[in-house]
Design an enzyme around this catalytic site. Structure first.
Site: not given
Length: 344
Positions: A136, A260
């Site tokens: 977040g 990622e």
């Protein structure tokens, strides 16, 4: 379901009331049977009516979604007017950052809270920049802004020193390559997936990028090689991720964006991919969203994000000594890595 239940309840009611009336002598058995036959005769039309009503409701909902999709604002394909600002000189281009964000603020709607606020970020033409932070913090939003999937509510983004508004969406994305964590692949063969980013690539170039991500030997073991159709039984999740990375590398972009991209890789393959990233960082810019300690350590610059803004930035060693959040993230990454190793 409701219509079918109503029919069953009606039959039960007819049987109950009819049996009582027959017992009282107020109704003939033949009349009760007639009522039951009437009820059975109604079953098919009532069931069909309920199915038609269900189909109608689905159609109305689908039509509403189509209208909403039709109302979505599409990206402009018109080429913007040339900027009045002078173009960077050929000899100074290397000194100009390939990407720059200046006081950028963005939100996912006019009334929504900003997902990122006051972002100042410079991506040099060469090198590896890692973006870390808790969930977040706004890391993926930053990529959405760079890819122009999201327009900023304030501030400015620049490509080669020129504002994004002076470029078309296609111009910007032609300079970028993006590998997301979910690693989508398209239906077709391995060759089709690789050529998606660069249709004119030769077989040798395809095999070179596959060697870079240590996937060439696996492809050679398949009966059809590069022409093997992709499916869940052909390649694993980690191999799909490496195919997506190879596809991005084949494009030789100015900026390689990795969300990622080593999430599903084992230790040995991850090391090979990091070698590939380091090699790519020597010839262009690499920006990664990192959740693994191994990705963070060798980055030229680490940007730490928290609650939609950049908290601090620096090298791995500098941040470990100066920033508490970075130390906490590194400790969490170490614990996760140790747990994963123990599980294997």
């Amino acid at each position: 379901m409701i219509a079918w239940s109503g029919i069953q309840l009606a039959i039960i009611a007819i049987l109950a009331v009819g049996a009582w009336r027959v017992g009282e002598g107020h109704l003939e058995v033949s009349s009760l049977i007639a009522f039951l036959l009437y009820a059975f005769g109604l079953m098919e039309p009532v069931t069909e009516l309920s199915q038609n009503l269900t189909a109608l409701q689905s159609g109305i909902a689908a039509a509403e979604r189509i209208r909403e999709t039709d109302d979505v604002q599409t990206e402009s394909t018109a080429r913007p007017a040339p900027s009045t600002a002078p173009a960077p000189g050929a000899d100074s281009r290397e000194d100009i950052p390939v990407l720059e964000l200046r006081q950028v603020t963005a939100a996912y709607g006019p009334d929504a809270e900003p997902a990122v606020r006051g972002i100042d970020l410079t991506v040099p033409r060469y090198g590896h920049t890692a973006i870390v932070g808790p969930s977040g913090a706004g890391k993926t939003t930053l990529f959405s802004l760079i890819l122009r999937f999201l327009e900023p509510a304030g501030g400015e983004l620049l490509l080669d020193g020129r504002p994004y508004r002076d470029h078309t969406h296609d111009d910007i994305r032609a300079r970028l390559a993006y590998v997301e964590q979910d690693t989508p692949i398209v239906p077709g063969t391995i060759r089709d997936n690789l050529l998606l980013s660069r249709p004119d690539a030769t077989d040798e170039e395809l095999r070179q990028v596959l060697r870079d991500v240590r996937l060439a030997e696996k492809i050679d073991t398949l009966d059809e090689g590069l022409d093997t159709p992709l499916s869940s039984t052909t390649v694993s999740g980690g191999e799909r991720q490496r195919i997506a990375l190879a596809r991005a590398l084949l494009r030789t972009p100015d900026v390689l964006l990795l969300d990622e991209a080593t999430a599903q890789l084992d230790g040995l393959t991850e090391a090979a991919v990091h070698d590939c990233i380091r090699s790519r960082a020597g010839t262009g810019a690499v920006v990664t969203i990192a959740h693994r300690l191994s990705t963070v350590i060798d980055a030229d610059t680490i940007v730490v994000m928290e609650e939609g803004h950049i908290r601090t930035r620096g090298t791995h060693e500098d941040l470990l000594t100066t920033d508490t959040l970075c130390r906490e993230l590194v400790e969490a990454l170490r614990i996760a890595a140790t747990t994963a190793s123990a599980a294997r």
